[in-house]
Scaffold this motif. Structure first.
Motif, PDB file in Angstrom:
ATOM      1  N   PHE A 153       0.834  -1.209   0.000  1.00  0.00           N
ATOM      2  CA  PHE A 153       0.000   0.000   0.000  1.00  0.00           C
ATOM      3  C   PHE A 153       0.865   1.253   0.000  1.00  0.00           C
ATOM      4  CE2 PHE A 153      -1.944   3.384   2.566  1.00  0.00           C
ATOM      5  CZ  PHE A 153      -3.054   3.671   1.776  1.00  0.00           C
ATOM      6  N   LEU A 154       1.892   1.299   0.846  1.00  0.00           N
ATOM      7  CA  LEU A 154       2.744   2.476   0.942  1.00  0.00           C
ATOM      8  C   LEU A 154       3.472   2.739  -0.369  1.00  0.00           C
ATOM      9  CD1 LEU A 154       4.060   4.735   2.586  1.00  0.00           C
ATOM     10  CD2 LEU A 154       5.783   3.088   3.340  1.00  0.00           C
ATOM     11  N   ILE A 155       4.004   1.692  -0.986  1.00  0.00           N
ATOM     12  CA  ILE A 155       4.750   1.871  -2.235  1.00  0.00           C
ATOM     13  C   ILE A 155       3.849   2.401  -3.341  1.00  0.00           C
ATOM     14  CG2 ILE A 155       6.015   0.659  -4.060  1.00  0.00           C
ATOM     15  CD1 ILE A 155       7.115  -1.205  -1.908  1.00  0.00           C
ATOM     16  N   VAL A 156       2.674   1.816  -3.488  1.00  0.00           N
ATOM     17  CA  VAL A 156       1.744   2.256  -4.532  1.00  0.00           C
ATOM     18  C   VAL A 156       1.271   3.680  -4.254  1.00  0.00           C
ATOM     19  CG1 VAL A 156      -0.509   1.824  -5.593  1.00  0.00           C
ATOM     20  CG2 VAL A 156       1.021  -0.089  -5.088  1.00  0.00           C
ATOM     21  N   LEU A 157       1.024   3.988  -2.995  1.00  0.00           N
ATOM     22  CA  LEU A 157       0.586   5.336  -2.626  1.00  0.00           C
ATOM     23  C   LEU A 157       1.631   6.377  -2.997  1.00  0.00           C
ATOM     24  CD1 LEU A 157      -1.326   7.302  -1.107  1.00  0.00           C
ATOM     25  CD2 LEU A 157      -0.068   6.717   0.982  1.00  0.00           C
ATOM     26  N   VAL A 158       2.876   6.134  -2.632  1.00  0.00           N
ATOM     27  CA  VAL A 158       3.928   7.119  -2.903  1.00  0.00           C
ATOM     28  C   VAL A 158       4.174   7.251  -4.402  1.00  0.00           C
ATOM     29  CG1 VAL A 158       6.362   7.668  -2.550  1.00  0.00           C
ATOM     30  CG2 VAL A 158       5.007   6.759  -0.660  1.00  0.00           C
ATOM     31  N   MET A 159       4.173   6.151  -5.122  1.00  0.00           N
ATOM     32  CA  MET A 159       4.374   6.225  -6.570  1.00  0.00           C
ATOM     33  C   MET A 159       3.325   7.113  -7.228  1.00  0.00           C
ATOM     34  SD  MET A 159       5.658   2.601  -8.183  1.00  0.00           S
ATOM     35  CE  MET A 159       4.482   1.525  -7.376  1.00  0.00           C
ATOM     36  N   ASN A 160       2.067   6.921  -6.871  1.00  0.00           N
ATOM     37  CA  ASN A 160       0.998   7.706  -7.489  1.00  0.00           C
ATOM     38  C   ASN A 160       0.997   9.146  -7.010  1.00  0.00           C
ATOM     39  OD1 ASN A 160      -0.893   5.954  -9.267  1.00  0.00           O
ATOM     40  ND2 ASN A 160      -0.432   4.646  -7.523  1.00  0.00           N
ATOM     41  N   ALA A 161       1.358   9.377  -5.746  1.00  0.00           N
ATOM     42  CA  ALA A 161       1.419  10.744  -5.249  1.00  0.00           C
ATOM     43  C   ALA A 161       2.460  11.556  -6.009  1.00  0.00           C
ATOM     44  CB  ALA A 161       1.739  10.741  -3.748  1.00  0.00           C
ATOM     45  N   SER A 204      19.998   5.677   2.980  1.00  0.00           N
ATOM     46  CA  SER A 204      20.790   6.839   2.586  1.00  0.00           C
ATOM     47  C   SER A 204      21.321   6.685   1.163  1.00  0.00           C
ATOM     48  CB  SER A 204      21.964   7.029   3.555  1.00  0.00           C
ATOM     49  OG  SER A 204      21.513   7.229   4.867  1.00  0.00           O
ATOM     50  N   PHE A 205      21.714   5.463   0.814  1.00  0.00           N
ATOM     51  CA  PHE A 205      22.244   5.212  -0.528  1.00  0.00           C
ATOM     52  C   PHE A 205      21.190   5.520  -1.594  1.00  0.00           C
ATOM     53  CE2 PHE A 205      22.788   2.279  -4.129  1.00  0.00           C
ATOM     54  CZ  PHE A 205      24.053   2.648  -4.556  1.00  0.00           C
ATOM     55  N   ILE A 206      19.964   5.023  -1.404  1.00  0.00           N
ATOM     56  CA  ILE A 206      18.910   5.265  -2.387  1.00  0.00           C
ATOM     57  C   ILE A 206      18.569   6.751  -2.455  1.00  0.00           C
ATOM     58  CG2 ILE A 206      16.480   4.853  -2.913  1.00  0.00           C
ATOM     59  CD1 ILE A 206      16.811   2.040  -1.848  1.00  0.00           C
ATOM     60  N   MET A 241      11.688   6.366  -3.583  1.00  0.00           N
ATOM     61  CA  MET A 241      11.444   7.107  -2.352  1.00  0.00           C
ATOM     62  C   MET A 241      10.727   6.233  -1.328  1.00  0.00           C
ATOM     63  SD  MET A 241      10.417  10.930  -3.730  1.00  0.00           S
ATOM     64  CE  MET A 241      10.188  11.601  -2.087  1.00  0.00           C
ATOM     65  N   ALA A 242       9.787   5.436  -1.794  1.00  0.00           N
ATOM     66  CA  ALA A 242       9.079   4.533  -0.888  1.00  0.00           C
ATOM     67  C   ALA A 242      10.033   3.486  -0.314  1.00  0.00           C
ATOM     68  CB  ALA A 242       7.921   3.861  -1.620  1.00  0.00           C
ATOM     69  N   VAL A 243      10.908   2.940  -1.159  1.00  0.00           N
ATOM     70  CA  VAL A 243      11.870   1.933  -0.697  1.00  0.00           C
ATOM     71  C   VAL A 243      12.825   2.539   0.324  1.00  0.00           C
ATOM     72  CG1 VAL A 243      13.789   0.455  -1.394  1.00  0.00           C
ATOM     73  CG2 VAL A 243      11.715   0.540  -2.775  1.00  0.00           C
ATOM     74  N   SER A 244      13.270   3.764   0.076  1.00  0.00           N
ATOM     75  CA  SER A 244      14.164   4.434   1.022  1.00  0.00           C
ATOM     76  C   SER A 244      13.485   4.618   2.374  1.00  0.00           C
ATOM     77  CB  SER A 244      14.598   5.797   0.464  1.00  0.00           C
ATOM     78  OG  SER A 244      15.468   6.458   1.343  1.00  0.00           O
ATOM     79  N   THR A 245      12.219   4.994   2.335  1.00  0.00           N
ATOM     80  CA  THR A 245      11.458   5.173   3.567  1.00  0.00           C
ATOM     81  C   THR A 245      11.298   3.854   4.316  1.00  0.00           C
ATOM     82  OG1 THR A 245      10.208   7.000   2.602  1.00  0.00           O
ATOM     83  CG2 THR A 245       9.243   5.907   4.518  1.00  0.00           C
ATOM     84  N   ILE A 268       9.751   9.889  13.720  1.00  0.00           N
ATOM     85  CA  ILE A 268      10.269  10.614  12.565  1.00  0.00           C
ATOM     86  C   ILE A 268      10.325   9.738  11.314  1.00  0.00           C
ATOM     87  CG2 ILE A 268      12.343  11.709  11.617  1.00  0.00           C
ATOM     88  CD1 ILE A 268      10.820  13.586  13.304  1.00  0.00           C
ATOM     89  N   PRO A 269      10.720   8.442  11.403  1.00  0.00           N
ATOM     90  CA  PRO A 269      10.741   7.627  10.193  1.00  0.00           C
ATOM     91  C   PRO A 269       9.381   7.531   9.508  1.00  0.00           C
ATOM     92  CG  PRO A 269      11.954   6.534  11.934  1.00  0.00           C
ATOM     93  CD  PRO A 269      11.247   7.684  12.563  1.00  0.00           C
ATOM     94  N   ILE A 270       8.317   7.692  10.285  1.00  0.00           N
ATOM     95  CA  ILE A 270       6.984   7.678   9.695  1.00  0.00           C
ATOM     96  C   ILE A 270       6.570   9.086   9.277  1.00  0.00           C
ATOM     97  CG2 ILE A 270       4.569   7.089  10.085  1.00  0.00           C
ATOM     98  CD1 ILE A 270       5.496   5.147  12.231  1.00  0.00           C
ATOM     99  N   ILE A 271       6.851  10.062  10.147  1.00  0.00           N
ATOM    100  CA  ILE A 271       6.396  11.427   9.893  1.00  0.00           C
ATOM    101  C   ILE A 271       7.144  12.073   8.735  1.00  0.00           C
ATOM    102  CG2 ILE A 271       6.222  13.745  10.881  1.00  0.00           C
ATOM    103  CD1 ILE A 271       5.932  12.447  13.623  1.00  0.00           C
ATOM    104  N   LEU A 272       8.482  11.965   8.734  1.00  0.00           N
ATOM    105  CA  LEU A 272       9.288  12.709   7.777  1.00  0.00           C
ATOM    106  C   LEU A 272       8.982  12.367   6.318  1.00  0.00           C
ATOM    107  CD1 LEU A 272      11.429  14.843   7.405  1.00  0.00           C
ATOM    108  CD2 LEU A 272      13.181  13.092   7.612  1.00  0.00           C
ATOM    109  N   PRO A 273       8.885  11.083   5.933  1.00  0.00           N
ATOM    110  CA  PRO A 273       8.572  10.798   4.526  1.00  0.00           C
ATOM    111  C   PRO A 273       7.242  11.400   4.081  1.00  0.00           C
ATOM    112  CG  PRO A 273       9.352   8.827   5.635  1.00  0.00           C
ATOM    113  CD  PRO A 273       9.130   9.850   6.698  1.00  0.00           C
TER     114      PRO A 273
END
Length: 407
Positions: A153-161, A204-206, A241-245, A268-273
Motif C-alpha cells: 500500500f505504501l509503495i503504490v501510494l507514494v508512486m501515485n502521489a 541513505s544510498f537510495i 522514495m518509498a523503498v528508502s522510507t 520521525i521515520p513515519i512522519i518525515l517521509p
C-alpha cells in the motif's frame, strides 16, 4: 560522506549524458506524443526522461556494488544481501517499461495499477518491507501478512502521489531533490546513532541516488522543458522514495535515543517521509476524492491538480514550481530540525514563519493588470493551440515546424 557524494555525482553524470542521447533519438524518430487536453505545453515534447534516470540508477547501483572488489568496503553492508537489491532493480525495470509504454501509447489505468502492485509485491516478497514501527519506547512488530499489505500500500501510494504532481516543468525533479536531500541527512544522522561503526545503509544510498539522477535530468526539464520524465520517471522516483522510507523503519530502536528525543524522534521515520511529500499526497488525496465523487476512476486524468489551480490563479509555470519547492523545503527542513536541534522552539519558529511566507506567496492575488494579462495570454494560447493541433500530423515535418513557431 565523500563516498555518497561520489555516487550521487556519478548518478547525475550518467543521467545527464543519457538524457542528451534520449533527447536526440526522440527527435530523430519523432517519439514526442500528441498533446493532451490537461497538458500546459503546446509543443509536442518527448516524455522518455525516465529511461535516462533509470540508467543513472543502474550505474550507481552497479558501481557501488563492485567497490568491494577493489578493497573499498563503504557499501559492503548495503550489498551484503543481494536478494533485496535485485528486487529493487527488477521492480524499477518493470515500472520503467510500463511507464515508457504509457508515455508513448497511453495505457489503461488498470494496466498501470497492476504493474505497480506487481512491483510492490516483488519488493515485499524479497523482504523489502516494513518490519517494525515505533510505539513509544518500544517497537511494534505486526504479522508478516500485515507487513506485506502495508508495504504494498505504501509503495503504490507514494508512486501515485509523485506521479500526480508531474505536470509542470522541473516540478517532480526539484521536489525530489529537496525531499531526498533532507531525507538523506536524516537517515545519515540516524545511523550515526544506531550504528556508529558503519554509516552506510540502503536508505541513505537510495536517497543520494535519487538526488543524483534528478540533478542530472533537471537541466533538460527546467522551463521551458526540452524533455519530460513522463510516467516512467515519476513512478521510478516514487518507487525509490518509498523503498528508502521503508528501509529506514527497521533501523530505529527508540530505546537507544536520549529521553528528549524518544517521544517524537521515534516517529520521525513515519512522519518525515509523509512530511516531505505532503503536497503530493494532498494533491493525490484531493484528486481521488474529486474523481470518486464524480463517479470516475480515481486514476482518470483531469486538469484540476494543485499545479493547475496555481496556474489558474495567475501564477506562471515557474512561479508555481517555486511555490511547490518552498512548501516542500519548509516542511522537510522543519521536521529535520526537530530531530537535530536541542530545543523544539527553533524548528517551530522556522516552520511557523515558513508557513506564513508560503501561504502569502501562494494565496495573495497577483496585480490585477498582471492577472488580466495572464488571462488574456492563456486564452490566446488555448486558441493558438487548438488551431495548431487541429492541423498537426505526427508524420508531417511541416506541421511540427508550425507548432514550434507558435510556441
Amino acid at each position: 560522506m565523500r563516498a555518497y557524494a561520489l555516487i550521487g555525482l556519478l548518478a547525475a553524470l550518467v543521467s545527464f549524458a543519457v538524457s542528451a542521447g534520449v533527447l536526440i533519438l526522440s527527435k530523430k524518430y519523432r517519439l514526442a506524443p500528441a498533446i493532451r487536453a490537461r497538458d500546459v505545453h503546446i509543443t509536442p515534447t518527448p516524455r522518455l526522461g525516465g529511461i535516462a534516470m533509470f540508467c543513472g540508477v543502474l550505474v550507481a547501483f552497479g558501481i557501488a556494488s563492485q567497490l568491494g572488489r577493489f578493497g573499498v568496503t563503504y557499501f559492503a553492508l548495503v550489498f551484503a544481501n543481494p536478494g533485496p537489491i535485485w528486487a529493487i532493480l527488477g521492480a524499477c525495470l518493470l515500472i520503467v517499461l510500463v511507464g515508457v509504454a504509457d508515455d508513448l501509447w497511453d495505457l489503461d489505468w488498470m494496466i498501470k495499477l497492476g504493474a505497480q502492485l506487481l512491483a510492490a509485491g516483488l519488493l515485499a516478497w524479497q523482504s523489502v518491507q516494513i518490519v517494525s514501527l515505533p510505539l513509544g519506547n518500544s517497537l511494534l512488530v505486526a504479522s508478516p501478512l500485515v507487513n506485506f499489505a502495508l508495504t504494498v500500500f505504501l509503495i503504490v501510494l507514494v508512486m501515485n502521489a509523485i506521479n500526480f504532481i508531474d505536470g509542470l516543468d522541473g516540478l517532480v525533479a526539484g521536489v525530489a531533490i529537496i525531499a531526498n536531500g533532507v531525507f538523506f541527512v536524516y537517515s545519515y544522522l540516524l545511523v550515526q546513532q544506531t550504528s556508529p561503526s558503519n554509516y552506510f545503509n540502503l536508505s541513505s544510498f537510495i536517497a543520494v541516488v535519487i538526488v543524483g539522477v534528478c540533478v542530472g535530468f533537471l537541466p533538460f526539464n527546467w522551463h521551458r522543458a526540452r524533455m519530460f520524465m513522463g510516467d516512467s520517471g515519476a513512478l521510478l522516483i516514487g518507487l525509490l522514495m518509498a523503498v528508502s522510507t521503508i528501509s529506514v523503519t527497521g533501523q530505529l530502536n527508540p530505546g537507544i535515543l536520549d529521553d528528549r528525543k524518544v517521544l517524537l524522534a521515534a516517529y520521525i521515520p513515519i512522519i518525515l517521509p509523509f512530511a516531505v511529500m505532503l503536497v503530493p499526497l494532498l494533491d493525490f488525496s484531493l484528486a481521488v476524492i474529486r474523481r470518486v465523487r464524480a463517479g470516475k476512476s480515481p486514476f482518470s486524468a483531469d486538469r484540476k491538480h494543485l499545479h493547475h489551480r496555481l496556474l489558474d490563479m495567475g501564477h506562471s509555470q515557474l512561479q508555481a514550481v517555486l511555490i511547490f519547492y518552498s512548501w516542500t523545503a519548509v516542511i522537510a527542513v522543519g521536521f529535520l530540525l526537530i530531530f537535530v536541534m536541542q530545543s523544539f522552539l527553533t524548528p517551530l519558529i522556522f516552520m511557523g514563519l515558513g508557513f506564513i511566507v508560503c501561504v502569502v506567496i501562494t494565496l495573495v492575488p497577483l496585480d490585477p493588470r498582471k492577472r488580466t494579462e495572464v488571462d488574456v495570454q492563456a486564452a490566446d494560447i488555448d486558441s493558438a493551440a487548438s488551431e495548431v493541433l487541429a492541423s498537426y500530423d505526427p508524420l508531417d515535418e511541416a506541421s511540427e515546424g508550425r507548432i514550434r513557431l507558435n510556441d
